[in-house]
Write a protein that holds these residues in place. Sequence first.
Motif, short mmCIF file in Angstrom:
data_model
loop_
_atom_site.label_atom_id
_atom_site.label_comp_id
_atom_site.label_asym_id
_atom_site.label_seq_id
_atom_site.Cartn_x
_atom_site.Cartn_y
_atom_site.Cartn_z
N LEU A 215 -7.29 -0.28 4.76
CA LEU A 215 -8.53 0.59 5.30
C LEU A 215 -8.17 2.02 4.83
CD1 LEU A 215 -9.41 -0.81 8.62
CD2 LEU A 215 -10.62 -0.81 6.69
N ILE A 216 -6.80 2.43 5.00
CA ILE A 216 -6.57 4.07 4.75
C ILE A 216 -6.37 3.98 3.24
CG2 ILE A 216 -4.83 5.49 4.98
CD1 ILE A 216 -4.43 4.23 7.92
N GLY A 217 -5.76 2.72 2.69
CA GLY A 217 -5.32 2.90 1.14
C GLY A 217 -6.50 3.08 0.30
N VAL A 218 -7.74 2.70 0.47
CA VAL A 218 -8.83 3.01 -0.30
C VAL A 218 -8.99 4.45 -0.65
CG1 VAL A 218 -11.37 2.82 -0.21
CG2 VAL A 218 -10.22 1.12 0.80
N ASN A 219 -8.56 5.22 0.28
CA ASN A 219 -8.76 6.84 -0.18
C ASN A 219 -7.33 7.43 -0.40
OD1 ASN A 219 -11.62 6.80 -0.08
ND2 ASN A 219 -11.33 6.87 2.08
N HIS A 220 -6.32 6.58 0.06
CA HIS A 220 -5.03 7.26 0.14
C HIS A 220 -4.03 6.29 -0.59
CE1 HIS A 220 -6.01 10.81 2.48
NE2 HIS A 220 -6.49 9.97 3.21
N ALA A 236 -1.26 5.82 4.11
CA ALA A 236 -1.61 4.33 4.15
C ALA A 236 -0.26 3.37 4.82
CB ALA A 236 -1.46 3.97 2.58
N ARG A 237 0.93 4.30 5.20
CA ARG A 237 1.83 3.54 5.92
C ARG A 237 1.92 3.52 7.05
NH1 ARG A 237 6.55 3.36 1.41
NH2 ARG A 237 5.34 3.57 -0.49
N VAL A 238 0.97 4.53 8.00
CA VAL A 238 0.78 5.09 9.22
C VAL A 238 0.72 3.70 10.15
CG1 VAL A 238 -0.52 5.87 11.08
CG2 VAL A 238 0.18 7.32 9.10
N ALA A 293 -9.80 -1.97 -8.80
CA ALA A 293 -10.70 -2.63 -7.95
C ALA A 293 -9.99 -3.12 -6.81
CB ALA A 293 -10.96 -4.07 -8.56
N ILE A 294 -11.07 -3.17 -5.79
CA ILE A 294 -10.45 -3.41 -4.29
C ILE A 294 -9.73 -4.88 -4.21
CG2 ILE A 294 -12.74 -4.47 -3.76
CD1 ILE A 294 -10.49 -2.24 -1.43
N THR A 300 -2.12 -5.82 -3.77
CA THR A 300 -1.01 -5.01 -3.64
C THR A 300 -0.40 -4.65 -2.34
OG1 THR A 300 -1.75 -3.86 -5.92
CG2 THR A 300 -0.07 -2.84 -4.44
N VAL A 301 -1.68 -4.19 -1.58
CA VAL A 301 -1.04 -3.98 -0.17
C VAL A 301 -0.49 -5.45 0.53
CG1 VAL A 301 -2.15 -3.39 2.26
CG2 VAL A 301 -2.68 -2.15 0.03
N LEU A 302 -1.14 -6.42 0.25
CA LEU A 302 -0.65 -7.71 0.76
C LEU A 302 0.79 -7.98 0.61
CD1 LEU A 302 -1.22 -10.15 2.87
CD2 LEU A 302 -2.03 -11.32 0.77
N LEU A 303 1.03 -7.91 -0.84
CA LEU A 303 2.36 -8.25 -1.16
C LEU A 303 3.29 -7.20 -0.69
CD1 LEU A 303 1.66 -9.35 -4.99
CD2 LEU A 303 2.48 -10.72 -3.01
N PHE A 304 3.01 -5.95 -0.72
CA PHE A 304 3.75 -4.74 -0.03
C PHE A 304 4.16 -5.31 1.49
CE2 PHE A 304 4.66 -1.20 2.51
CZ PHE A 304 5.07 -0.45 1.66
N ASN A 305 3.45 -5.72 2.19
CA ASN A 305 3.70 -6.04 3.47
C ASN A 305 4.38 -7.43 3.64
OD1 ASN A 305 2.68 -3.91 5.60
ND2 ASN A 305 0.94 -4.12 3.89
N LEU A 306 4.07 -8.20 2.80
CA LEU A 306 4.89 -9.62 2.77
C LEU A 306 6.33 -9.20 2.38
CD1 LEU A 306 2.35 -11.96 1.18
CD2 LEU A 306 3.20 -12.24 3.55
N PHE A 307 6.34 -8.60 1.38
CA PHE A 307 7.97 -8.13 0.95
C PHE A 307 8.57 -7.38 2.17
CE2 PHE A 307 10.66 -5.36 -1.72
CZ PHE A 307 11.61 -6.03 -1.73
#
Length: 395
Positions: A215-220, A236-238, A293-294, A300-307
């Motif tokens: 939600l935040i990473g769309v703009n940041h 995006a990491r808050v 693209a979204i 990317t965000v999901l893999l970031f969090n899984l890792f």
Amino acid sequence: MKASRGPPGPWESTPGGRLNMDGSSATETTRLQALDNLRVFVIFLVVVLHGSICYMAYAPEWWYVLDPHRSMAFTYLVLLVDVPIMPAMFFLAGYFAFPSLAKRGAVRFVKDKLVRIGVPWAFGALVLAPPTAYMIYYSRNLPMSLATFWRTDFWGKAFQQSVYWFLGVLLLLFLLTALAFALSRRFAAWKPEIRRPTWRLFALFVLTMSAGSLLIGVNHPLDQWSHVYVLVYQPARVPLYTGYFILGIVACRQGWFTGQGYRPAPFRWLALCLAFGLLYLTGRIAFPATGQAIAVTAATVLLFNLFCFSSLMAGVALFQARLGPERFFRRSRARNSYGIYYLHPLFLYPLALIFVPLSLPLAVKAAAIVLLAYLASWGVSAAILTRLPGLRRMF
């Protein structure tokens, strides 16, 4: 560790050691040594990260010192190391927060954190961060003195807090936790119990963190920095700062990593960590951080969090599986981890600048500045920060 080792850093609870779930000092019963070792390792990775950025291809243009010769190998290293280290630090801080609150009460807890975190944060942000940021100008031979920079650009386009931003965000989380403790009887009366987490809980946590970041990473983008007044952070990491801090509180209350509680399986979590890390790295290499693209951003965000989550669990599992006797150097590194984190930029970036004209392989340069900065920070912390009465109260 013995109770005479001195006051703890921001990850710890009491001068006599951490608190167990029943409120007793960890030195009185069994210490969670694996979390000590994890913290030591994470702090070392912080120094590795900051040193490696000096030699990575496509490094941030504003980075303090950039060697003219850089390598994609350090880019890959930075992309991987950058993911789990700060969430792990927030998790460890949260893990030891509630027992301290329960023993001290909200008022004493806040006073303690203002001294141990607030004062070092203020001094670091106002006194130590400006010379560190000035390395951006000095290393590029820009015609501005440190005094002029301190009065002008530092408070404008060059404003930052170096590594001390973490203390500001952490202090805010501690204050909010103390406020919740003071206002909510249910929260204050939360009793510890041994409860093993489920895979459903883990999946829900990772999805929640991913949704918040998306939600935040769309703009940041994930790597972007920002600030609101005195707080510096990556937007995006808050969600991860807050989420991992809260998860640490939950883990402590439910007895994770204790003898009777949940103990992550090393092989399983290491395999997941390696798999998700490889997938995340592949995605970051294949797709730029912005302009996608979204669906790509979401992946990317999901893999970031899984890792990120699997790295935390793998780290705990490995250090629990490799527990040994607490030797002097291990105790000393654990005791001085706060000081090493606090001091290392003051040594690392000048060393990187000194090594720029040397004709050495990049791997040798990076290893040299990381090890020298780590050892120097450790030495100064052990000799000064944890020994002098006034500083010992903080560090």
